[in-house]
Scaffold this motif. Structure first.
Motif, short mmCIF file in Angstrom:
data_model
loop_
_atom_site.label_atom_id
_atom_site.label_comp_id
_atom_site.label_asym_id
_atom_site.label_seq_id
_atom_site.Cartn_x
_atom_site.Cartn_y
_atom_site.Cartn_z
N ALA A 115 0.81 -1.21 0.00
CA ALA A 115 0.00 0.00 0.00
C ALA A 115 0.85 1.27 0.00
O ALA A 115 0.40 2.32 -0.43
CB ALA A 115 -0.93 0.00 1.21
N PRO A 161 4.93 2.15 -0.82
CA PRO A 161 4.31 2.66 -2.03
C PRO A 161 3.20 1.71 -2.52
O PRO A 161 3.25 0.52 -2.23
CB PRO A 161 5.47 2.72 -3.04
CG PRO A 161 6.44 1.70 -2.56
CD PRO A 161 6.32 1.71 -1.07
N ALA A 162 2.25 2.26 -3.25
CA ALA A 162 1.12 1.48 -3.75
C ALA A 162 1.56 0.71 -4.98
O ALA A 162 1.72 1.28 -6.06
CB ALA A 162 -0.05 2.40 -4.09
N LEU A 163 1.80 -0.59 -4.80
CA LEU A 163 2.36 -1.41 -5.87
C LEU A 163 1.40 -2.53 -6.26
O LEU A 163 0.85 -3.22 -5.40
CB LEU A 163 3.69 -2.03 -5.42
CG LEU A 163 4.81 -1.06 -5.05
CD1 LEU A 163 6.02 -1.84 -4.52
CD2 LEU A 163 5.21 -0.20 -6.25
N LEU A 164 1.23 -2.73 -7.55
CA LEU A 164 0.46 -3.86 -8.08
C LEU A 164 1.37 -4.67 -9.00
O LEU A 164 2.19 -4.11 -9.72
CB LEU A 164 -0.75 -3.35 -8.87
CG LEU A 164 -1.86 -2.65 -8.08
CD1 LEU A 164 -2.93 -2.11 -9.02
CD2 LEU A 164 -2.50 -3.64 -7.11
N ILE A 223 -7.10 2.63 -13.10
CA ILE A 223 -5.87 2.87 -12.35
C ILE A 223 -4.74 3.16 -13.33
O ILE A 223 -4.53 2.40 -14.28
CB ILE A 223 -5.50 1.62 -11.51
CG1 ILE A 223 -6.70 1.16 -10.68
CG2 ILE A 223 -4.29 1.88 -10.64
CD1 ILE A 223 -6.55 -0.26 -10.15
N VAL A 272 1.02 2.80 -8.45
CA VAL A 272 -0.22 3.52 -8.76
C VAL A 272 0.06 5.02 -8.74
O VAL A 272 0.55 5.55 -7.73
CB VAL A 272 -1.31 3.18 -7.72
CG1 VAL A 272 -2.58 3.97 -7.98
CG2 VAL A 272 -1.58 1.68 -7.71
N ILE A 273 -0.26 5.71 -9.84
CA ILE A 273 -0.07 7.16 -9.81
C ILE A 273 -1.39 7.92 -9.83
O ILE A 273 -1.45 9.06 -9.44
CB ILE A 273 0.88 7.64 -10.93
CG1 ILE A 273 0.42 7.17 -12.30
CG2 ILE A 273 2.30 7.16 -10.66
CD1 ILE A 273 1.29 7.72 -13.42
N GLU A 274 -2.46 7.28 -10.25
CA GLU A 274 -3.78 7.91 -10.10
C GLU A 274 -4.86 6.83 -10.14
O GLU A 274 -4.67 5.76 -10.71
CB GLU A 274 -4.05 9.00 -11.13
CG GLU A 274 -4.20 8.50 -12.54
CD GLU A 274 -4.55 9.62 -13.53
OE1 GLU A 274 -4.93 10.74 -13.13
OE2 GLU A 274 -4.43 9.35 -14.75
N VAL A 275 -5.99 7.13 -9.53
CA VAL A 275 -7.15 6.24 -9.55
C VAL A 275 -8.37 7.07 -9.91
O VAL A 275 -8.58 8.16 -9.35
CB VAL A 275 -7.37 5.58 -8.16
CG1 VAL A 275 -8.63 4.73 -8.16
CG2 VAL A 275 -6.16 4.74 -7.77
N PHE A 277 -8.67 10.23 -7.69
CA PHE A 277 -8.23 10.09 -6.30
C PHE A 277 -6.71 10.18 -6.25
O PHE A 277 -6.02 9.49 -7.00
CB PHE A 277 -8.70 8.76 -5.70
CG PHE A 277 -10.16 8.75 -5.35
CD1 PHE A 277 -10.56 9.00 -4.04
CD2 PHE A 277 -11.13 8.54 -6.32
CE1 PHE A 277 -11.91 9.00 -3.71
CE2 PHE A 277 -12.48 8.55 -5.99
CZ PHE A 277 -12.87 8.79 -4.68
N ARG A 291 -5.63 4.92 3.24
CA ARG A 291 -4.87 4.55 2.05
C ARG A 291 -4.70 3.04 1.94
O ARG A 291 -4.85 2.46 0.88
CB ARG A 291 -3.50 5.24 2.12
CG ARG A 291 -2.57 4.91 0.98
CD ARG A 291 -1.16 5.46 1.30
NE ARG A 291 -0.20 4.97 0.34
CZ ARG A 291 0.33 5.73 -0.63
NH1 ARG A 291 0.00 6.99 -0.73
NH2 ARG A 291 1.19 5.21 -1.48
N VAL A 305 -6.08 1.12 -1.27
CA VAL A 305 -5.16 0.45 -2.22
C VAL A 305 -5.42 -1.05 -2.27
O VAL A 305 -5.31 -1.67 -3.33
CB VAL A 305 -3.68 0.76 -1.86
CG1 VAL A 305 -2.74 -0.03 -2.77
CG2 VAL A 305 -3.41 2.25 -1.98
#
Lengths: 204, 204
Positions: free
Chosen positions: A55, A57-60, A135, A157-160, B7, B17, B21
């Motif tokens: 979460a 950094p927000a990583l997928l 995303i 993730v840079i924007e949602v 967002f 967050r 996420v």
């Protein structure tokens, strides 16, 4: 207790085995991955392998098949450093499945499958306008998996972009309200029914 | 087309967050991972990160959090080389969620959460007797993810135990008939409703 049968993978015919093994991990996500070739050609592909890595950094992560034949998504991500994930709902499930056909590079799956490319202005990769949760990601790393030559693609993730009503006061996104679908195996799509939410678990 | 809201993750409070996420990848699998310490102590932990890596060899991945504090599952897998995955259904969802509490090493989550360990005789890791689809795996590789110190654990499927009625003539496992649940975010459990199956996609 039910007595369960033991299944032996070694004796299964290849197609049977592929279908069987694809269902083992359980229900999977359904995301359309939008990319663009440096020459501008758009690409769209369905992935069921998106995985949460962290979460902050927000990583997928996404698993890409071996780059033995043309892998347009992987090639575009490596070339441009950006991609989008777009959750699938019942109104676009058939089109999403159709993106998995082996189209040549100069055909856009958006056009071939009846979906609309849309740009936020933040990154040079196309979103799916019909998706209700989109995303934007920047490539952070690729990790080869030597055992079968797949590749773990890691994006930050840079924007949602989503519907504000779907986001609860605690930050939870009610993707059930967005009618996000889930996949099992190679080709089985499902809607969902809320069962329960439980509080953060503590020893008791 | 709905206008969606953008967002921005950087302005979110940490807990908000984390919840936000965790829902981005879409619906996730719910699997109880059974392991055993070399001294015999059993461990059980809920994972929502199982991912299909390939059908031949049949490989599944699991994301383990950073080994900065005690990670009993990862430690047991590294020590013994085997683990089990057990799909979760509504009858054991609350118990499965409770296994995510931080129990000390000498407490078995089976006992603490009311689930029954069961051994097939093939591998020295406990299955969940209440689960209707159980997978035995042998550790094949671990790949560190340097960006956030998580670890991708890769196992090869060595046996599968499930109800024969759930397996179709084509090898597809109808996990919906097993009432396998799916997770969203940190704590939201769902049942599923079949929507559609589509044939193998070809350009048209």
């Amino acid at each position: 207790m039910t007595a369960l049968t033991r299944f032996d993978l070694t004796s299964m015919p290849p197609r049977y085995r592929t279908s069987f093994v694809n269902a083992l991990s359980g229900f999977k996500s359904a995301n359309l991955v939008g990319t663009r070739h440096p020459d501008g050609q758009e690409n769209l592909a369905l992935f069921s392998s998106a995985v949460h890595l962290g979460a902050d950094p927000a990583l997928l992560g996404l698993i890409s098949r071996p780059p033995v034949s043309e892998r347009h998504t992987l090639e575009n991500i490596l070339a441009t450093g950006v991609f989008t994930l777009n959750q699938v709902h019942p109104g676009i499930t058939e089109a999403a499945h159709q993106t998995s056909a082996r189209y040549p590079r100069d055909i856009s799956e958006f056009q071939a499958c009846g979906l609309t490319p849309w740009y936020s202005g933040t990154l040079d990769a196309p979103y799916v306008q019909e998706s209700r949760l989109r995303i934007g990601l920047r490539l952070r790393d690729t990790l080869p998996i030597p055992l079968n030559d797949t590749v773990l693609i890691i994006g930050e993730v840079i924007e949602v972009l989503t519907e504000p009503d779907a986001v609860g006061d605690d930050g939870h996104i009610h993707i059930h309200h967005l009618d996000t679908v889930t996949v099992s195996g190679l080709d089985s799509y499902h809607r969902t029914l809320p069962l329960a939410r439980y509080p953060y678990a503590k020893p008791r």
